[in-house]
Design a protein around this motif. Sequence first.
Motif, PDB file in Angstrom:
ATOM      1  N   GLN A  98      29.712-128.086 -21.240  1.00 24.37           N
ATOM      2  CA  GLN A  98      29.298-126.749 -21.663  1.00 24.37           C
ATOM      3  C   GLN A  98      30.169-125.678 -21.024  1.00 24.37           C
ATOM      4  O   GLN A  98      30.495-124.665 -21.653  1.00 24.37           O
ATOM      5  CB  GLN A  98      27.827-126.515 -21.306  1.00 24.37           C
ATOM      6  CG  GLN A  98      26.857-127.377 -22.084  1.00 24.37           C
ATOM      7  CD  GLN A  98      27.006-127.210 -23.590  1.00 24.37           C
ATOM      8  OE1 GLN A  98      27.110-126.087 -24.100  1.00 24.37           O
ATOM      9  NE2 GLN A  98      27.013-128.317 -24.307  1.00 24.37           N
ATOM     10  N   LYS A 132      36.625-136.516 -27.943  1.00 19.37           N
ATOM     11  CA  LYS A 132      35.337-135.949 -27.569  1.00 19.37           C
ATOM     12  C   LYS A 132      35.050-134.750 -28.463  1.00 19.37           C
ATOM     13  O   LYS A 132      35.953-134.048 -28.912  1.00 19.37           O
ATOM     14  CB  LYS A 132      35.344-135.552 -26.094  1.00 19.37           C
ATOM     15  CG  LYS A 132      35.537-136.757 -25.182  1.00 19.37           C
ATOM     16  CD  LYS A 132      35.321-136.410 -23.724  1.00 19.37           C
ATOM     17  CE  LYS A 132      35.402-137.657 -22.852  1.00 19.37           C
ATOM     18  NZ  LYS A 132      35.119-137.370 -21.428  1.00 19.37           N
ATOM     19  N   VAL A 133      33.757-134.488 -28.699  1.00 17.90           N
ATOM     20  CA  VAL A 133      33.373-133.537 -29.751  1.00 17.90           C
ATOM     21  C   VAL A 133      33.457-132.069 -29.329  1.00 17.90           C
ATOM     22  O   VAL A 133      33.178-131.183 -30.137  1.00 17.90           O
ATOM     23  CB  VAL A 133      31.949-133.838 -30.275  1.00 17.90           C
ATOM     24  CG1 VAL A 133      31.882-135.241 -30.851  1.00 17.90           C
ATOM     25  CG2 VAL A 133      30.905-133.641 -29.175  1.00 17.90           C
ATOM     26  N   VAL A 137      32.921-128.504 -31.569  1.00 19.11           N
ATOM     27  CA  VAL A 137      31.961-127.438 -31.255  1.00 19.11           C
ATOM     28  C   VAL A 137      32.652-126.081 -31.229  1.00 19.11           C
ATOM     29  O   VAL A 137      32.187-125.102 -31.830  1.00 19.11           O
ATOM     30  CB  VAL A 137      31.270-127.713 -29.904  1.00 19.11           C
ATOM     31  CG1 VAL A 137      30.394-126.529 -29.512  1.00 19.11           C
ATOM     32  CG2 VAL A 137      30.435-128.976 -29.971  1.00 19.11           C
ATOM     33  N   GLU A 187      27.159-126.699 -36.234  1.00 23.25           N
ATOM     34  CA  GLU A 187      27.689-127.239 -34.983  1.00 23.25           C
ATOM     35  C   GLU A 187      26.634-127.930 -34.126  1.00 23.25           C
ATOM     36  O   GLU A 187      26.967-128.545 -33.111  1.00 23.25           O
ATOM     37  CB  GLU A 187      28.363-126.134 -34.164  1.00 23.25           C
ATOM     38  CG  GLU A 187      27.443-125.015 -33.725  1.00 23.25           C
ATOM     39  CD  GLU A 187      27.381-123.884 -34.738  1.00 23.25           C
ATOM     40  OE1 GLU A 187      26.941-122.785 -34.358  1.00 23.25           O
ATOM     41  OE2 GLU A 187      27.770-124.101 -35.903  1.00 23.25           O
ATOM     42  N   GLY A 188      25.359-127.847 -34.513  1.00 19.47           N
ATOM     43  CA  GLY A 188      24.299-128.527 -33.777  1.00 19.47           C
ATOM     44  C   GLY A 188      24.025-129.925 -34.281  1.00 19.47           C
ATOM     45  O   GLY A 188      23.195-130.636 -33.709  1.00 19.47           O
ATOM     46  N   GLU A 189      24.699-130.342 -35.341  1.00 19.57           N
ATOM     47  CA  GLU A 189      24.462-131.658 -35.929  1.00 19.57           C
ATOM     48  C   GLU A 189      25.501-132.663 -35.425  1.00 19.57           C
ATOM     49  O   GLU A 189      26.705-132.497 -35.641  1.00 19.57           O
ATOM     50  CB  GLU A 189      24.506-131.565 -37.457  1.00 19.57           C
ATOM     51  CG  GLU A 189      23.440-130.631 -38.030  1.00 19.57           C
ATOM     52  CD  GLU A 189      23.404-130.665 -39.542  1.00 19.57           C
ATOM     53  OE1 GLU A 189      23.849-131.693 -40.114  1.00 19.57           O
ATOM     54  OE2 GLU A 189      22.927-129.690 -40.144  1.00 19.57           O
ATOM     55  N   LYS A 190      25.026-133.705 -34.765  1.00 22.39           N
ATOM     56  CA  LYS A 190      25.925-134.667 -34.134  1.00 22.39           C
ATOM     57  C   LYS A 190      26.849-135.353 -35.144  1.00 22.39           C
ATOM     58  O   LYS A 190      28.029-135.579 -34.853  1.00 22.39           O
ATOM     59  CB  LYS A 190      25.105-135.721 -33.381  1.00 22.39           C
ATOM     60  CG  LYS A 190      24.381-135.182 -32.153  1.00 22.39           C
ATOM     61  CD  LYS A 190      23.642-136.287 -31.427  1.00 22.39           C
ATOM     62  CE  LYS A 190      22.931-135.754 -30.181  1.00 22.39           C
ATOM     63  NZ  LYS A 190      22.197-136.828 -29.461  1.00 22.39           N
ATOM     64  N   ALA A 191      26.320-135.678 -36.312  1.00 22.20           N
ATOM     65  CA  ALA A 191      27.137-136.366 -37.310  1.00 22.20           C
ATOM     66  C   ALA A 191      28.286-135.487 -37.774  1.00 22.20           C
ATOM     67  O   ALA A 191      29.406-135.965 -38.010  1.00 22.20           O
ATOM     68  CB  ALA A 191      26.271-136.785 -38.497  1.00 22.20           C
ATOM     69  N   LEU A 193      29.709-133.023 -35.985  1.00 20.01           N
ATOM     70  CA  LEU A 193      30.665-132.906 -34.890  1.00 20.01           C
ATOM     71  C   LEU A 193      31.554-134.143 -34.801  1.00 20.01           C
ATOM     72  O   LEU A 193      32.764-134.034 -34.568  1.00 20.01           O
ATOM     73  CB  LEU A 193      29.928-132.692 -33.565  1.00 20.01           C
ATOM     74  CG  LEU A 193      29.139-131.391 -33.434  1.00 20.01           C
ATOM     75  CD1 LEU A 193      28.454-131.323 -32.073  1.00 20.01           C
ATOM     76  CD2 LEU A 193      30.041-130.175 -33.626  1.00 20.01           C
ATOM     77  N   ARG A 194      30.966-135.308 -34.998  1.00 20.06           N
ATOM     78  CA  ARG A 194      31.764-136.524 -34.958  1.00 20.06           C
ATOM     79  C   ARG A 194      32.736-136.575 -36.130  1.00 20.06           C
ATOM     80  O   ARG A 194      33.902-136.975 -35.975  1.00 20.06           O
ATOM     81  CB  ARG A 194      30.833-137.746 -34.957  1.00 20.06           C
ATOM     82  CG  ARG A 194      31.526-139.108 -35.035  1.00 20.06           C
ATOM     83  CD  ARG A 194      32.700-139.271 -34.107  1.00 20.06           C
ATOM     84  NE  ARG A 194      32.386-138.993 -32.714  1.00 20.06           N
ATOM     85  CZ  ARG A 194      33.314-138.841 -31.779  1.00 20.06           C
ATOM     86  NH1 ARG A 194      34.597-138.884 -32.077  1.00 20.06           N
ATOM     87  NH2 ARG A 194      32.969-138.593 -30.534  1.00 20.06           N
ATOM     88  N   THR A 197      35.606-134.122 -35.406  1.00 16.41           N
ATOM     89  CA  THR A 197      36.470-134.652 -34.349  1.00 16.41           C
ATOM     90  C   THR A 197      37.333-135.788 -34.866  1.00 16.41           C
ATOM     91  O   THR A 197      38.538-135.854 -34.579  1.00 16.41           O
ATOM     92  CB  THR A 197      35.620-135.132 -33.157  1.00 16.41           C
ATOM     93  OG1 THR A 197      34.802-134.056 -32.695  1.00 16.41           O
ATOM     94  CG2 THR A 197      36.499-135.607 -32.017  1.00 16.41           C
TER      95      THR A 197
END
Length: 240
Positions: A98, A132-133, A137, A187-191, A193-194, A197
């Motif tokens: 962060q 890394k994501v 972000v 940007e809060g959704e992990k899928a 972000l992956r 990236t």
Amino acid sequence: MFYYVLKYVLLGPLLRVAFRPRIEGLDHVPASGAAIVAGNHLSFADHFLMPAVLRRRITFLAKAEYFTGPGLKGRLTAFFFRSAGQIPVDRSGKEAGQAAIREGLGVLARDELLGIYPEGTRSHDGRLYKGKVGVAVMALRAGVPVVPCAMIGTFEAQPPGRKIPKLHPVVIRFGEPLDFSRYAGMEGEKAVLRAVTDEILYAILSLSGQEYVDRYAADVKAEKAAKADRGRRFPRLPHR
């Protein structure tokens, strides 16, 4: 001021003579406005070669260890990195990621170029590792393009453990900017972000031609170090 003295007077000309870098796709880097330049990371020399060839100033997020070394050498190294406009980031602890994101977004908010290595650490064997994501972000929050960059030849010039680089030609290749505006607000959704990236890493891979490893470089390094430590503590007995 010291940044430009380094680039145009002290370090830049020396790097150009030593590495004879061939630059490809430099026009892909925006002439103005905020953008992220995301590259592979093969050598300590990467920190200096990319800024030396860019027309604009670029700020990298550098590991905090470069700023906290002991003795005269440590103080000189910290002075050098700070004067060159690099930002220290503590990579330990839960808040490390962060903190890096906050620092990076601050650079982008000033309409500047931000340099980042999505792998998170130098490759120890010349291969390209999983990203890394954090780069995703920052790209989505700031709404900025990502320019992929491939450093080619720097691993051979200065592999890990080699303090003084050897003369070796280098290619620095920039790809077309990647636009992720289709993911705005996600940007809060992990899928997501992956996916972002992985798209950035694929673009770097296409430029560099490296072998790809779908694991984090830090994990592989840690496993290698642990295995070497076990070997030192419990050496194999010779066969009779």
